[in-house]
Design a protein around this motif. Sequence first.
Motif, PDB file in Angstrom:
ATOM      1  N   GLU A 153       5.406   8.125  17.689  1.00 14.98           N
ATOM      2  CA  GLU A 153       4.312   7.267  17.898  1.00 14.98           C
ATOM      3  C   GLU A 153       3.265   7.225  16.447  1.00 14.98           C
ATOM      4  N   TYR A 154       3.366   8.369  15.927  1.00 20.24           N
ATOM      5  CA  TYR A 154       2.406   8.299  14.596  1.00 20.24           C
ATOM      6  C   TYR A 154       2.972   8.296  12.950  1.00 20.24           C
ATOM      7  N   VAL A 155       4.585   8.473  13.118  1.00 23.61           N
ATOM      8  CA  VAL A 155       5.276   8.309  11.889  1.00 23.61           C
ATOM      9  C   VAL A 155       5.003   6.979  11.477  1.00 23.61           C
ATOM     10  N   ARG A 156       5.136   6.542  10.180  1.00 21.12           N
ATOM     11  CA  ARG A 156       4.769   5.394   9.473  1.00 21.12           C
ATOM     12  C   ARG A 156       6.051   4.427   9.661  1.00 21.12           C
ATOM     13  N   PRO A 157       5.971   2.923   9.840  1.00 19.91           N
ATOM     14  CA  PRO A 157       6.939   2.119   9.576  1.00 19.91           C
ATOM     15  C   PRO A 157       8.129   2.699   8.369  1.00 19.91           C
ATOM     16  N   ARG A 158       9.494   2.794   9.036  1.00 18.42           N
ATOM     17  CA  ARG A 158      10.396   3.048   7.978  1.00 18.42           C
ATOM     18  C   ARG A 158      10.478   4.792   7.774  1.00 18.42           C
ATOM     19  N   GLY A 159       9.747   5.377   8.573  1.00 17.25           N
ATOM     20  CA  GLY A 159       9.522   6.693   8.272  1.00 17.25           C
ATOM     21  C   GLY A 159      10.698   7.587   9.378  1.00 17.25           C
ATOM     22  N   THR A 160      10.804   8.925   8.913  1.00 18.24           N
ATOM     23  CA  THR A 160      11.807   9.475   9.502  1.00 18.24           C
ATOM     24  C   THR A 160      11.142  10.655  10.345  1.00 18.24           C
ATOM     25  N   LEU A 195      -1.516   4.318   7.979  1.00 18.80           N
ATOM     26  CA  LEU A 195      -0.249   4.212   8.905  1.00 18.80           C
ATOM     27  C   LEU A 195       0.669   5.339   9.192  1.00 18.80           C
ATOM     28  N   GLY A 196       0.275   6.408   8.658  1.00 21.14           N
ATOM     29  CA  GLY A 196       0.978   7.461   9.219  1.00 21.14           C
ATOM     30  C   GLY A 196       1.775   8.252   8.131  1.00 21.14           C
ATOM     31  N   GLN A 230       4.753  11.380  -1.541  1.00 20.67           N
ATOM     32  CA  GLN A 230       4.706  10.915  -0.098  1.00 20.67           C
ATOM     33  C   GLN A 230       4.194  11.877   0.672  1.00 20.67           C
ATOM     34  N   THR A 231       3.855  11.482   1.861  1.00 19.10           N
ATOM     35  CA  THR A 231       3.189  12.528   3.098  1.00 19.10           C
ATOM     36  C   THR A 231       4.032  12.839   4.030  1.00 19.10           C
TER      37      THR A 231
END
Length: 353
Positions: free
Chosen positions: A263-270, A243-244, A174-175
């Motif tokens: 604002e730029y972290v992807r959905p479900r991101g932390t 998606l970030g 992951q990124t």
Amino acid sequence: MAPEIPKKQMAMVIEKTGGPVEYKEIDVQKPGPDEVLINIKYSGVCHTDLHAVNGDWPLAVKLPLVGGHEGAGIVVAKGDLVQDIEIGDHAGVKWINGTCLACDFCQQADEPLCPKALLSGYTVDGTFQQYCIAKGAHVARLHKDIPLDAVAPVLCAGITVYKGLKESGAKPGQTVAIVGAGGGLGSLAQQYARAMGLKVIAVDTGDDKKKMCLEQLGSYAFVDFATSKNVVKDVQEATEDGLGPHAVILVAVNEKPFQQAAEYVRPRGTVICIGLPAGAYLRAPVFESVIKMITIRGSYVGNRKDSSEAIEFFRRGVIKAPFKTVGLSELQSVYDLMHKGAIAGRYVVDTSK
């Protein structure tokens, strides 16, 4: 034979909030029953040390104060209750100098949250001196094959970012975006992320930092927040699907990045907050935060297990903390560079100079 311990030593001391930092002779303290005395050879310099001088955190500072909390050296004396460390062992003094070991948090391996925690270079004297005291249970155990100057920055910066990456829940492949990537924390965070199998986007500013992040520290993309017309868009576009990143690690020393990350972290991101800009507030758009199901959490410093894991990565040679060494007496010049934001990597002070 026990080493001869002098009665006096050289240290960098602040007498009042705001400084100045004075290079002066002070007494060498004797360790209590559960403490060790470490002859500090090298100490890393952290942004927290500058906050201690300025007194700009909502946390009372001991005065007069010897700052510093990234000290590596040799155990020269210990109290009767300390059984698992020997005179001559190499050890490190960390931010958490000691805790009660009995409260709810200590029992759950969350000892940094202990309400009675002693903080090196903040509530107790730290590592900008030649002989420093710490609780035997909390000093970092260092193999003798680890260079003491190079490991010093790992004792706070390394452990802290490693803990943050663990807290983010990001999985291999992951990124992660690391914001403040060119500083002391960021330069280590990039390497730990790589060692943990993560892909890294570095966010910082300046050509020197760009070169370091992409060529030395293994990030695959660099976003310059000062020249970018739209940081949110640029970070998202740097990810494979646009998606970030899965996680954002905030080690920046100013407020603005803390208000953009959500604002730029992807959905479900932390979003993991580690840096502590004085007086700063977090901000996130409620609508997007809810429908993207993002998580925003703070990550403080590592516990004793996190510490030994972070040091082991370093011992195996997969982490190299870029650092420059100056004499302990030159500490003020390092603070001056910090004020200007002109440090790439980390500074380490040699206590013999």
